[in-house]
Write a protein that holds these residues in place. Sequence first.
Motif, PDB file in Angstrom:
ATOM      1  N   GLN A 114     -57.309  29.780 -41.372  1.00 32.61           N
ATOM      2  CA  GLN A 114     -57.089  28.600 -42.069  1.00 32.61           C
ATOM      3  C   GLN A 114     -56.934  27.347 -40.937  1.00 32.61           C
ATOM      4  N   PHE A 115     -57.046  26.197 -41.495  1.00 34.93           N
ATOM      5  CA  PHE A 115     -56.682  24.816 -40.934  1.00 34.93           C
ATOM      6  C   PHE A 115     -55.652  24.339 -41.850  1.00 34.93           C
ATOM      7  N   VAL A 116     -54.451  24.070 -41.295  1.00 40.24           N
ATOM      8  CA  VAL A 116     -53.168  23.538 -42.024  1.00 40.24           C
ATOM      9  C   VAL A 116     -52.914  22.042 -41.608  1.00 40.24           C
ATOM     10  N   THR A 117     -52.756  21.392 -42.472  1.00 47.95           N
ATOM     11  CA  THR A 117     -52.098  19.903 -41.990  1.00 47.95           C
ATOM     12  C   THR A 117     -50.657  19.743 -42.479  1.00 47.95           C
ATOM     13  N   LEU A 118     -49.999  19.237 -41.813  1.00 47.21           N
ATOM     14  CA  LEU A 118     -48.578  18.866 -42.229  1.00 47.21           C
ATOM     15  C   LEU A 118     -48.494  17.436 -41.903  1.00 47.21           C
ATOM     16  N   MET A 119     -47.969  16.874 -43.149  1.00 49.67           N
ATOM     17  CA  MET A 119     -47.888  15.542 -43.338  1.00 49.67           C
ATOM     18  C   MET A 119     -46.411  14.968 -43.567  1.00 49.67           C
ATOM     19  N   ARG A 120     -45.914  14.250 -42.821  1.00 52.57           N
ATOM     20  CA  ARG A 120     -44.534  13.521 -42.839  1.00 52.57           C
ATOM     21  C   ARG A 120     -44.753  12.160 -43.415  1.00 52.57           C
ATOM     22  N   PHE A 121     -44.264  11.805 -44.611  1.00 47.20           N
ATOM     23  CA  PHE A 121     -43.981  10.540 -45.090  1.00 47.20           C
ATOM     24  C   PHE A 121     -42.647   9.989 -45.269  1.00 47.20           C
ATOM     25  N   SER A 122     -42.460   8.659 -44.536  1.00 44.96           N
ATOM     26  CA  SER A 122     -41.146   7.968 -44.645  1.00 44.96           C
ATOM     27  C   SER A 122     -41.051   7.544 -46.031  1.00 44.96           C
ATOM     28  N   LEU A 123     -39.921   7.414 -46.783  1.00 44.59           N
ATOM     29  CA  LEU A 123     -39.593   6.788 -48.024  1.00 44.59           C
ATOM     30  C   LEU A 123     -39.127   5.482 -47.961  1.00 44.59           C
ATOM     31  N   SER A 124     -38.946   4.632 -46.534  1.00 43.82           N
ATOM     32  CA  SER A 124     -38.546   3.655 -46.351  1.00 43.82           C
ATOM     33  C   SER A 124     -39.191   2.484 -47.049  1.00 43.82           C
ATOM     34  N   GLU A 125     -40.732   2.657 -47.291  1.00 40.68           N
ATOM     35  CA  GLU A 125     -41.436   1.691 -47.749  1.00 40.68           C
ATOM     36  C   GLU A 125     -41.086   1.644 -49.377  1.00 40.68           C
ATOM     37  N   LEU A 126     -40.591   2.968 -49.979  1.00 43.51           N
ATOM     38  CA  LEU A 126     -40.275   2.886 -51.534  1.00 43.51           C
ATOM     39  C   LEU A 126     -38.907   2.471 -51.457  1.00 43.51           C
ATOM     40  N   THR A 127     -38.103   2.531 -50.788  1.00 43.48           N
ATOM     41  CA  THR A 127     -36.665   2.139 -50.717  1.00 43.48           C
ATOM     42  C   THR A 127     -36.616   0.642 -50.659  1.00 43.48           C
ATOM     43  N   THR A 128     -37.504   0.205 -49.734  1.00 52.20           N
ATOM     44  CA  THR A 128     -37.573  -1.276 -49.480  1.00 52.20           C
ATOM     45  C   THR A 128     -37.990  -1.980 -50.723  1.00 52.20           C
ATOM     46  N   ALA A 129     -38.862  -1.381 -51.315  1.00 51.92           N
ATOM     47  CA  ALA A 129     -39.774  -2.089 -52.432  1.00 51.92           C
ATOM     48  C   ALA A 129     -38.891  -2.240 -53.777  1.00 51.92           C
ATOM     49  N   THR A 130     -37.935  -0.956 -53.758  1.00 55.95           N
ATOM     50  CA  THR A 130     -37.077  -0.959 -54.886  1.00 55.95           C
ATOM     51  C   THR A 130     -35.449  -1.455 -54.569  1.00 55.95           C
ATOM     52  N   SER A 131     -35.614  -1.986 -53.442  1.00 53.49           N
ATOM     53  CA  SER A 131     -34.240  -2.388 -52.917  1.00 53.49           C
ATOM     54  C   SER A 131     -32.988  -1.364 -52.825  1.00 53.49           C
ATOM     55  N   GLY A 132     -33.532  -0.139 -53.038  1.00 54.73           N
ATOM     56  CA  GLY A 132     -32.630   0.748 -53.113  1.00 54.73           C
ATOM     57  C   GLY A 132     -31.924   1.223 -54.534  1.00 54.73           C
TER      58      GLY A 132
END
Length: 238
Positions: free
Chosen positions: A59-77
Amino acid sequence: MMKKTIHYLCLTSALLTSAEAAQAILNHTSADDVFIRESAPDSLQAERNIFGGQGAGAQFVTLMRFSLSELTTATSGSPVIIDAVSLDLGPSMSYSGISSSFTADLHTYTNFNASNATWNDPDGSGFADTQAGGSVATLLSQENFNNAMVEGSFNFSSSSAFVHYLQTAYDNGDSHIYLRLSNQSDTSTNGFLRTDHGSVTDTGNASLQVSYTAVPEPHTSALLGLAGLSLILRRKTR
């Protein structure tokens, strides 16, 4: 009396529209991608997306990490309701391999440490994992990709599990989420998706498309209640 009733209805409608739907795009940087290949246990490489099968169970496996900062900034938390979330693999992803198609799986992944991870220790804890691929958890989305698809058309669609996962992470105040891309369903297929090494840049390759609805603040909810109550009282006193 009709004019007053219409007035209160308009007020209630205006307040309700404060909970408008919106969209946020969460990008990841090259440092958040790690490619792990089963047939080469210590192979770990940033700046690359590749996942699928190489036949004979590899297998080839990719692990991705996404920061939620863009979402919390857009929603003002503020509190939000996640309506939909999908994974767009970006414009440079292409199909490779011998097979004409393969089934791809998108899972949640826990405790990932990119600086220490290897195939036999994909979470970087220093201990071998009992299951190849590491701490694989909930299946979020499953898609079939084929060699007739063009670059930029590879996506994992939204699902209730995907929405629930992101909603829980947001509500908990988590800073990141971790995703594992593989062909867990059929490891014998020789087909995979990839970007060439170095093609993933700091502007981000893959992205999460998040649709959400802002939850009205408490004072707005109170106003909604007062508007509705006033309407009822007006009707009773006609």
